[in-house]
Design a protein around this motif. Structure first.
Motif, short mmCIF file in Angstrom:
data_model
loop_
_atom_site.label_atom_id
_atom_site.label_comp_id
_atom_site.label_asym_id
_atom_site.label_seq_id
_atom_site.Cartn_x
_atom_site.Cartn_y
_atom_site.Cartn_z
N ALA A 66 -0.11 0.90 -12.51
CA ALA A 66 1.34 1.94 -12.38
C ALA A 66 0.78 3.41 -12.24
CB ALA A 66 1.69 1.76 -13.78
N PRO A 67 0.36 3.64 -10.83
CA PRO A 67 0.06 4.89 -10.52
C PRO A 67 0.94 5.95 -10.81
CG PRO A 67 0.33 3.84 -8.45
CD PRO A 67 0.17 2.72 -9.83
N GLY A 68 0.57 6.95 -11.26
CA GLY A 68 1.70 8.28 -11.49
C GLY A 68 1.78 9.13 -10.13
N GLY A 69 0.85 8.89 -8.97
CA GLY A 69 1.11 9.82 -7.95
C GLY A 69 1.69 8.98 -6.96
N ASP A 70 2.13 9.34 -5.80
CA ASP A 70 2.91 8.88 -4.75
C ASP A 70 2.14 8.33 -3.74
OD1 ASP A 70 5.38 9.24 -6.02
OD2 ASP A 70 5.71 11.09 -4.72
N HIS A 71 0.92 8.75 -3.59
CA HIS A 71 -0.02 8.57 -2.46
C HIS A 71 -1.14 7.25 -2.70
CE1 HIS A 71 0.84 13.01 -1.47
NE2 HIS A 71 1.87 12.11 -1.00
N TYR A 72 -1.11 7.01 -3.83
CA TYR A 72 -1.91 5.55 -4.25
C TYR A 72 -1.42 4.36 -3.51
CZ TYR A 72 -4.27 8.98 -7.32
OH TYR A 72 -4.85 10.17 -7.86
N ARG A 73 -2.27 3.52 -3.30
CA ARG A 73 -1.73 2.24 -2.48
C ARG A 73 -0.97 1.22 -3.74
NH1 ARG A 73 -5.32 5.05 0.85
NH2 ARG A 73 -5.21 4.43 2.96
N THR A 74 -0.28 0.63 -3.22
CA THR A 74 0.19 -0.44 -3.83
C THR A 74 0.18 -1.66 -3.30
OG1 THR A 74 2.45 -0.26 -2.80
CG2 THR A 74 2.13 1.13 -4.98
N ARG A 75 0.41 -2.83 -3.68
CA ARG A 75 0.21 -4.22 -2.97
C ARG A 75 1.09 -3.96 -1.54
NH1 ARG A 75 -4.16 -7.20 -4.12
NH2 ARG A 75 -4.69 -6.88 -6.35
N LEU A 76 2.08 -3.42 -1.58
CA LEU A 76 2.91 -3.47 -0.53
C LEU A 76 2.38 -2.34 0.57
CD1 LEU A 76 5.60 -4.07 1.10
CD2 LEU A 76 6.80 -1.81 -0.04
N THR A 77 1.88 -1.22 0.32
CA THR A 77 1.28 -0.61 1.53
C THR A 77 0.13 -1.10 1.76
OG1 THR A 77 0.32 0.90 -0.22
CG2 THR A 77 2.35 1.73 0.64
N LEU A 218 -11.65 8.48 -4.15
CA LEU A 218 -11.86 9.89 -4.04
C LEU A 218 -10.71 10.69 -4.47
CD1 LEU A 218 -13.31 9.66 -0.32
CD2 LEU A 218 -14.70 10.38 -2.46
N ARG A 219 -9.33 10.07 -3.99
CA ARG A 219 -8.13 11.13 -4.69
C ARG A 219 -8.17 11.22 -6.08
NH1 ARG A 219 -5.12 8.82 -1.78
NH2 ARG A 219 -4.95 10.45 0.11
N ALA A 220 -8.45 9.96 -6.71
CA ALA A 220 -8.40 9.76 -8.08
C ALA A 220 -9.44 10.63 -8.99
CB ALA A 220 -8.30 8.78 -8.74
N GLY A 221 -10.64 11.09 -8.35
CA GLY A 221 -11.53 11.70 -9.04
C GLY A 221 -12.63 10.73 -9.41
N PHE A 222 -12.42 9.33 -9.34
CA PHE A 222 -13.28 8.46 -10.01
C PHE A 222 -14.44 8.09 -8.81
CE2 PHE A 222 -10.24 5.74 -12.52
CZ PHE A 222 -9.92 6.99 -13.17
N LEU A 223 -14.46 8.54 -7.49
CA LEU A 223 -15.62 8.55 -6.74
C LEU A 223 -15.87 9.96 -6.21
CD1 LEU A 223 -14.92 5.31 -4.58
CD2 LEU A 223 -16.31 5.46 -6.28
#
Length: 395
Positions: A66-77, A218-223
């Motif tokens: 349930a990502p809060g940001g618009d730019h994270y991948r979902t199963r569709l993208t 990287l975008r999430a800051g986890f890497l």
């Protein structure tokens, strides 16, 4: 484009379980369906794209729940990115691009909400009823659950598409109950290798999520870049990017790194597959081969395995990810328990199709939950238990 002799042929496909659809034309006579000048594999692709199951992928977890940001991948993208990679490779090898694309778009249709966390919960809930497998659920979805046509259940896809979904990771020696039932109704030759189109769809999935999950991490800051430098083959690519674009902003350099990695893997698959198919004269030769014909070279396979291990350690098993996954499993488990105890909590059409006894009853409940989006599952849990699940959004 010249079709390779080992490519799947839409004019000579393996048939459809229920035969061609019939329609009444303006002259009033019944005849074969004529909805545009499409090949049989194009029809498969279009049926998948127009399905409700495909649309729901927009709200299903890829990596981040349930990502809060618009730019994270979902199963569709993710599925769209897999299809783009698959078509590039298929074209270079002279394969059927439409079948490859259709397989790429359909490969994740069986995933439940919350990704692998949701699958773990359903597997545990279904342990006494035959278990749950997202690969088999994808077949169950397109063959029995997604049913827009008046004449039959399912999307009535070609045998070639279905066998590719069933065994895109290779021959299946021990199918679970769902795949075994479908194979009995419409035999898919589970013991052989699938078409090259299916093999390319599988490796395209690997290429897409290996690299795009890095991008999201990287975008999430986890890497971080320092983490990536632990992998020598990525460090080599990074140094090449810095040399080409020494003054570019770091964020753009990182995106260039991802593109380079994808290109490196794609070119490797094309070159190694060309070596593997030398002497093959038909798709039957591909299916009867002693091993995989389309995929990474041994060297790239070793790199890719190292990358996967790295991603599990640094991203997939990140403490915040593990905590969110635990909460997601709890949502799915509570939904399964609620519907098992009180079927009236399910929509009327699902109540109507619910068998009276297990394991069939539990399997239909699992079908219902597996089709949910993340959003719908959280909403359903809120309505049943009176409190919205917390701690699921970690980015």
């Amino acid at each position: 484009m010249i079709r390779a002799p080992y490519a799947a042929d839409p004019a000579n496909h393996g048939g459809r379980e229920f035969g061609p659809r019939q329609s009444t034309h303006s002259h009033g006579s019944a005849g074969a369906e004529t909805r545009g000048p499409r090949s049989e594999f194009q029809r498969d692709r279009d049926r998948i794209i127009h399905s409700m199951s495909f649309r729901r992928l927009k709200s299903k977890t890829q990596v981040f729940i349930a990502p809060g940001g618009d730019h994270y991948r979902t199963r569709l993208t993710h599925s769209l990115e897999v299809a783009q990679i698959g078509r590039v490779i298929a074209r270079a090898l002279g394969l059927d691009e439409d079948l490859t694309e259709a397989l790429c778009l359909a490969h994740d249709l069986g995933h439940p909400p919350f990704g692998h966390a949701g699958e773990d919960a359903l597997s545990e809930a279904m342990q006494r009823h035959g278990g749950f497998c997202h690969n088999a659920q994808a077949l169950r979805t397109v063959m029995r659950i997604e049913s827009p046509y008046p004449e039959h259940d399912g999307l009535n896809l070609t045998w070639d598409l279905l066998e590719g979904l069933a065994k895109h990771n290779g021959p299946v020696s021990a199918p679970n109950w769902a795949l075994a039932e479908l194979d009995e109704d419409f035999p898919l030759e589970l013991g052989t290798w699938p078409s090259l189109e299916a093999q390319i769809a599988a490796v395209s999935d690997d290429i897409a999520y290996d690299n795009h999950d890095i991008d999201d991490g990287l975008r999430a800051g986890f890497l971080g870049l320092d983490d990536l430098m632990e992998l020598p083959f990525i460090a080599d690519q990074w140094r090449a990017v810095e040399k080409r674009f020494p003054h570019a902003p770091r964020e753009r350099q990182l995106r260039e790194l991802i593109r380079d990695q994808i290109g490196l893997m794609v070119n490797d698959v094309i070159e190694d597959t060309k070596k593997q198919v030398v002497g093959m004269e038909s798709v039957a030769d591909v299916r009867s081969a002693n091993g995989q014909s389309g995929g990474f070279s041994p060297e790239m396979s070793a790199h890719e395995r190292s990358l996967k291990s790295f991603m599990y350690e640094k991203l997939y098993y990140h403490p915040e990810q593990v905590e969110a996954a635990g909460r997601a499993r709890d949502v799915v488990a509570r939904l399964f328990a609620a519907y098992s105890q009180d079927a009236t909590l399910m929509p009327g059409d699902w109540q109507d199709r619910l068998p009276k006894h297990d394991p069939q009853r539990a399997r239909v409940i699992a079908d219902f939950i597996a089709g949910m989006s993340d959003r719908f599952a959280m909403q359903a849990c809120t309505e049943i238990y009176g409190e919205r699940p917390k701690g699921l959004v970690n980015v």
